[in-house]
Scaffold this motif. Structure first.
Motif, short mmCIF file in Angstrom:
data_model
loop_
_atom_site.label_atom_id
_atom_site.label_comp_id
_atom_site.label_asym_id
_atom_site.label_seq_id
_atom_site.Cartn_x
_atom_site.Cartn_y
_atom_site.Cartn_z
N ILE A 16 0.82 -1.21 0.00
CA ILE A 16 0.00 0.00 0.00
C ILE A 16 0.86 1.26 0.00
O ILE A 16 0.54 2.25 -0.66
CB ILE A 16 -0.96 -0.01 1.21
N THR A 17 1.99 1.22 0.71
CA THR A 17 2.89 2.38 0.73
C THR A 17 3.40 2.69 -0.66
O THR A 17 3.37 3.84 -1.12
CB THR A 17 4.07 2.12 1.68
N GLN A 18 3.86 1.65 -1.37
CA GLN A 18 4.38 1.86 -2.72
C GLN A 18 3.28 2.32 -3.66
O GLN A 18 3.50 3.17 -4.53
CB GLN A 18 5.00 0.56 -3.24
N GLN A 19 2.07 1.77 -3.47
CA GLN A 19 0.93 2.20 -4.29
C GLN A 19 0.65 3.69 -4.09
O GLN A 19 0.42 4.43 -5.06
CB GLN A 19 -0.30 1.38 -3.93
N ASN A 20 0.70 4.15 -2.83
CA ASN A 20 0.47 5.57 -2.54
C ASN A 20 1.56 6.44 -3.16
O ASN A 20 1.28 7.54 -3.69
CB ASN A 20 0.42 5.80 -1.03
N ILE A 21 2.80 5.95 -3.12
CA ILE A 21 3.90 6.71 -3.70
C ILE A 21 3.73 6.83 -5.21
O ILE A 21 3.93 7.91 -5.80
CB ILE A 21 5.25 6.04 -3.36
N GLN A 23 0.94 6.76 -6.88
CA GLN A 23 -0.15 7.68 -7.16
C GLN A 23 0.30 9.13 -6.98
O GLN A 23 -0.06 10.01 -7.78
CB GLN A 23 -1.33 7.37 -6.24
N LEU A 24 1.11 9.37 -5.95
CA LEU A 24 1.63 10.72 -5.71
C LEU A 24 2.56 11.13 -6.85
O LEU A 24 2.54 12.27 -7.33
CB LEU A 24 2.37 10.76 -4.38
N ARG A 68 -0.55 2.82 11.92
CA ARG A 68 -0.51 3.21 10.50
C ARG A 68 0.52 2.37 9.75
O ARG A 68 0.28 1.92 8.63
CB ARG A 68 -0.18 4.69 10.39
N GLN A 72 0.18 -0.59 6.51
CA GLN A 72 0.88 -0.43 5.23
C GLN A 72 1.92 -1.52 4.99
O GLN A 72 2.50 -1.58 3.91
CB GLN A 72 1.55 0.95 5.20
N LYS A 181 -8.60 0.77 7.89
CA LYS A 181 -7.83 1.35 6.79
C LYS A 181 -7.79 0.37 5.62
O LYS A 181 -8.02 0.75 4.46
CB LYS A 181 -6.42 1.64 7.27
N ASN A 185 -10.10 0.06 1.49
CA ASN A 185 -9.57 -0.25 0.16
C ASN A 185 -10.43 -1.28 -0.57
O ASN A 185 -10.48 -1.30 -1.81
CB ASN A 185 -8.14 -0.78 0.25
#
Length: 607
Positions: A16-21, A23-24, A68, A72, A181, A185
């Motif tokens: 999830i962390t890599q997915q958020n990165i 997207q950013l 958190r 992730q 959290k 998703n």
């Protein structure tokens, strides 16, 4: 041929962390420098939206950052099929998963991302008793395997949440944050989540959900009358309610009306033989102050009726059309007028925020339901009534094609309710928490040879589903089937010998198959056909979208047979997975890529 290793995306649950990165990076590519985020640049891009002041409104507790991180952190575990405990394995679309819901939710991220229409959970209420869940940031699977023994070597309980711990609320929030959290998703954009809770944590849960789901997605706090019998304690209130917090995933969600009952229609009649049928009186005044709707109304005989303080409900034009149609009628002396609300114009009943036990069931009704399933005895003490869950499904507009998730499944009330009403496909997740045999329900469970809460749920589903001729697949959380590289230099020869075999010796081909489905993002209920090519077992998933062969001694003839399968089934794209050590020799492995490429299969991997 690409080999799937421990670092491959296919070897883990969704990162999830890599997915958020990613997207950013897609939205703000200019805030990345040498593939790292430049926070100063990000703050500059966001401008006034960044609040870095020391004093600001936020919701925090001791342990929030760890919670958190836990949400992730990808899981390296897997779900192993248990066919012997299942019913109608090949055809059912219902799942029962035994394991820690935190790890299971991580494992479902790829296969069920944005596919769940409704989530209902009845999590542990924070009563100061022991928590069975004890999350480990470093290794959730090992923590789970230790946890399911219930006590450590000294006989101590793993996790308590008594008032004396000093973190009474914090530990409960640590439990809920990462799970909610991850659950968000899985919700589809038109889906909703419902969470049952009591007074102890409803305030904190509301703040937590506002943060995770967004304040603007709050739908309601339903007050459910769970009991009607007064409790005989003097000096304190007799509590007869629980809360059900409701949040939509996004504005795509549509709240459905409830089906009308005879009780709802009892105030409708037709005393004037109106050709439109039954009606009741309705207000013509506006509930809000609308100065633009303040105007005098002229009656048929020319009299004038002054506007109410807030104004009328409609504009002059709309009100005139209602008078002309007969929907608005005047009293005999034309000093006032009334609106007719016709029964045939109502599309169901607007849901309200107070639900009475007579309409949706009580805890006593829920206890009777579980007793009915177990021949008059209840091996579980806190079930929810099935009518309550059916009401929630009605609000969401659940259909047979939708998926409903309950990751604190308890005795299986959610799955049973939706099955009995044939409302949806279900995913139930329950920790194999050992039942306390000192309690009355625990003694009954022991007599029925049901050791854990998960055992109770599976047996209840088995009894309920068998009568309905539907089924469910059972999966169990476990460590990955893939053997990790262990650099044990004291036993290097043994380690190197094992390294040629990527799959653990005690795992079956089907164990590995379903791990592949999870890591490839394929639903666990997808149809799987088994073909035999030259004596080797070949799994054909989803009409040929994925073909898996995990046997040893793979020859070029078998690879050619797999290529022919692709031509016969003719899927748009096909992925093929082999066991890395399964080829007869290195030449076969090299030729396999060319044979499959000629058949139009470019995606070939080995494990």
């Amino acid at each position: 041929m690409e080999k799937i290793t421990g670092d491959s995306p296919e070897a883990k649950s969704l990162d999830i962390t890599q997915q958020n990165i990613e997207q950013l990076k897609e939205i703000f590519p200019d805030v990345f420098s040498e593939n790292k985020i430049d926070f100063e640049a990000l703050k500059a891009v966001l401008g006034a939206e960044v609040d870095d002041s020391e004093e600001r409104y936020n919701f925090t507790w001791n342990g929030k950052n760890k919670a958190r991180q836990i949400a992730q952190t990808p899981s390296t575990g897997t779900l192993r099929p248990s066919k012997e405990e299942s019913i109608n394995w090949d055809t059912t679309e219902n799942l029962f998963i035994e394991g820690d819901n935190l790890e299971v939710l991580k494992l479902l991220q790829k296969s069920y991302h944005r596919k769940v229409k409704m989530i209902f959970i009845d999590p542990p209420y924070n009563t100061g008793n022991e928590f069975v869940y004890d999350d480990d940031f470093s290794d959730g699977i090992k923590s789970y395997l230790k946890l399911t023994n219930q006590v450590d070597s000294d006989g101590n309980s793993f996790s308590t949440n008594r008032d004396e711990s000093g973190r009474y609320h914090s530990k409960w929030l640590d439990l809920m944050y990462p799970r909610l959290k991850l659950a968000r998703n899985l919700l589809s954009n038109d889906g909703a989540i419902f969470i049952a809770i009591d007074d102890n944590e409803v305030v904190n849960l509301r703040k937590l959900c506002d943060e995770i789901f967004g304040e603007n997605n709050f739908l309601a706090n339903i007050i459910w009358q769970h009991s009607v019998q007064p409790k005989g304690y003097s000096g304190i209130f007799s509590v007869h309610h629980n809360h059900i917090l409701c949040y939509q995933k996004s504005e795509d969600f549509e709240l459905c009306s409830l089906e009308r009952t005879d009780e709802d229609n009892k105030n409708y009649s037709n005393p004037d033989d109106d050709p439109r049928g039954y009606w009741r009186k309705g207000d013509v005044r506006n509930a809000l102050y609308r100065p633009n709707l303040k105007y005098p109304v002229i009656t048929p005989s020319g009299k004038e009726i002054s506007p109410p303080e807030n104004g009328w409900r409609w504009s002059k034009e709309t009100l005139k059309s209602k008078i002309d149609s007969g929907e608005i009628y005047f009293n005999e002396d034309e000093t006032k007028f009334t609106r007719k609300i016709y029964l045939d114009s109502l599309d169901g009943r607007t849901p309200e925020t107070i639900w009475f036990g007579k309409d949706v069931g009580t805890t006593r009704e829920a206890s009777k339901e579980i007793k009915d399933a177990f021949n008059g005895e209840a091996p579980f003490d806190t079930p929810k009534p099935m009518r309550l869950i059916s009401r929630l499904a009605e609000l969401v507009g659940i259909t047979q094609d939708d998926i409903c998730l309950d990751f604190f499944a308890g005795s299986g009330s959610t799955a049973c309710s939706l099955a009995l009403n044939q409302q949806a496909k279900t995913i139930s997740i329950q920790l194999p928490e050992v039942i306390d045999t000192n309690k009355p329900h625990g003694k009954i469970a022991q007599k029925l040879n049901l050791i854990t809460v998960a055992d109770v749920a599976k047996e209840r589903l088995r009894r309920t589903f068998s009568d309905l001729d539907i089924g469910f697949k059972v999966f169990k959380l476990d460590e990955t089937n893939i053997r990790p590289w262990d650099a044990d230099f004291d036993n290097l020869e043994s380690v190197l010998r094992q390294a040629t075999e990527s799959i653990k010796s005690d795992r079956s081909n089907e164990d590995v198959l379903y791990e592949i489905l999870l890591k490839y993002g394929i639903e666990l209920t997808v149809p799987v056909e088994t073909e035999v090519i030259n004596g080797k077992q070949v799994f054909v998933v989803g009409a040929g979208a994925l073909i898996v062969c995990l046997d040893d001694g793979i020859t070029s003839e078998i690879v050619e047979g797999i290529a022919k399968l692709k031509d016969e089934l003719d899927p748009e794209t096909t992925q093929v997975v082999f066991k890395d050590a399964g080829f007869a020799d290195s030449n076969v492995k090299t030729n396999a890529i060319q044979i499959l490429k000629q058949a139009g299969i470019d995606d070939v991997k080995s494990i």
